[in-house]
Motif scaffolding. Sequence first.
Motif, PDB file in Angstrom:
ATOM      1  N   GLN A 200      -9.972   8.315   2.140  1.00 32.56           N
ATOM      2  CA  GLN A 200      -8.974   7.284   1.879  1.00 32.56           C
ATOM      3  C   GLN A 200      -7.675   7.580   2.617  1.00 32.56           C
ATOM      4  N   ARG A 201      -7.117   6.547   3.215  1.00 34.97           N
ATOM      5  CA  ARG A 201      -5.852   6.673   3.936  1.00 34.97           C
ATOM      6  C   ARG A 201      -4.723   5.896   3.269  1.00 34.97           C
ATOM      7  N   SER A 202      -5.061   4.977   2.363  1.00 35.40           N
ATOM      8  CA  SER A 202      -4.029   4.217   1.664  1.00 35.40           C
ATOM      9  C   SER A 202      -4.577   3.731   0.336  1.00 35.40           C
ATOM     10  N   MET A 203      -3.669   3.396  -0.568  1.00 33.53           N
ATOM     11  CA  MET A 203      -4.012   2.880  -1.890  1.00 33.53           C
ATOM     12  C   MET A 203      -3.175   1.631  -2.151  1.00 33.53           C
ATOM     13  N   GLN A 204      -3.784   0.659  -2.846  1.00 29.21           N
ATOM     14  CA  GLN A 204      -3.021  -0.511  -3.226  1.00 29.21           C
ATOM     15  C   GLN A 204      -2.003  -0.155  -4.304  1.00 29.21           C
TER      16      GLN A 204
ATOM     17  N   ASP B 273      -5.524  10.740  -6.725  1.00 30.30           N
ATOM     18  CA  ASP B 273      -6.260   9.538  -6.314  1.00 30.30           C
ATOM     19  C   ASP B 273      -7.550   9.911  -5.595  1.00 30.30           C
ATOM     20  N   ARG B 274      -7.463  10.882  -4.701  1.00 28.95           N
ATOM     21  CA  ARG B 274      -8.641  11.291  -3.944  1.00 28.95           C
ATOM     22  C   ARG B 274      -9.688  11.932  -4.846  1.00 28.95           C
TER      23      ARG B 274
ATOM     24  N   HIS C  40       0.838  -1.190   0.000  1.00 29.77           N
ATOM     25  CA  HIS C  40       0.000   0.000   0.000  1.00 29.77           C
ATOM     26  C   HIS C  40       0.875   1.242   0.000  1.00 29.77           C
ATOM     27  N   ARG C  41       0.313   2.325  -0.451  1.00 30.55           N
ATOM     28  CA  ARG C  41       0.996   3.618  -0.458  1.00 30.55           C
ATOM     29  C   ARG C  41       0.022   4.700  -0.039  1.00 30.55           C
ATOM     30  N   MET C  42       0.575   5.863   0.233  1.00 26.34           N
ATOM     31  CA  MET C  42      -0.271   7.010   0.567  1.00 26.34           C
ATOM     32  C   MET C  42      -0.993   7.496  -0.689  1.00 26.34           C
ATOM     33  N   PRO C  43      -2.266   7.858  -0.588  1.00 28.05           N
ATOM     34  CA  PRO C  43      -2.979   8.361  -1.771  1.00 28.05           C
ATOM     35  C   PRO C  43      -2.540   9.771  -2.130  1.00 28.05           C
TER      36      PRO C  43
END
Length: 293
Positions: free
Chosen positions: A58-62, A48-49, A41-44
Amino acid sequence: MGKRPYGNDALRGAAAVPKGFYLKQAESGINTGLVSVLKLHRMPTQRDRDRALLGHLQRSMQMNPLAPKAVRRRHKKMLPDGARAVLLDEVDSLRDRLVVEWLSDGGFRAGEMCGLHLCDLHLREEAGCEECRGPHVHVCHRDGLVNGARAKTKWEWELRDGVIHGGLIKRVSPAMVHAYFDYLTLEYPRGASHGMLLVQQHGPGSGLPWAPDGTRKMPKRAGRRAGLGLIKPHMSRHTWASAVLEAAEGNLAIVRDAGGWASTEVVDEIYAHVDVNDPVFHDALLATWGELR
């Protein structure tokens, strides 16, 4: 054969296929150790938001470690032609002239400039630190300054025998030296005990260290009065870095060390661009169009 190579976006899409295959295999007990490697995971980002429903939550993105790294090409925000001379004519104090000169010739960030102490400035040949033969400045990261300024770079530094050593060393031009001595001898308050370079000149905080927000607002006001539009201090840094890169004939390491970037990759992505007015670029297009004589 006969097809163009995949672009970066197509490669990221293609990389989703083997990732999905390996995760499906893991559900059947095959190569289960790959799950921890692939499910990262990474920070969005703001993009992305913006693209997601309820993205602000959202707190994380795959992320997919099999995919190539995204290529960022940010638009360079440069100063208008001749902006430096116009700003120097427009400002009404020696402190503001110093800021314009140092932003233009030194490529400083606003936080770096407002965090400078007088002891950080070695504006003579063969200074006591013996780390640079010419006039230079030591940009030192300090926490807890009263004006909230903080250098982005965190190079190791120390005060040894009354002399600053280490930090990010930035060379200083003759125009920067002249602007400094004019400001120090004619405007700098004699009773200032904090030892910082930039100070407030008006209001109840007169004589106290100048905050980075003030350094950002001053060029905006001067640019608006001069009819230049929106002028930001970081535009001077972009202009300076592009000029250094051109003068260094594309040597990214020189620009990296001069500006204090973490890697040449950042410099390459932001500043290693083609000048559309370059004669070589112009001739290449004419040759492509069959117009070159």
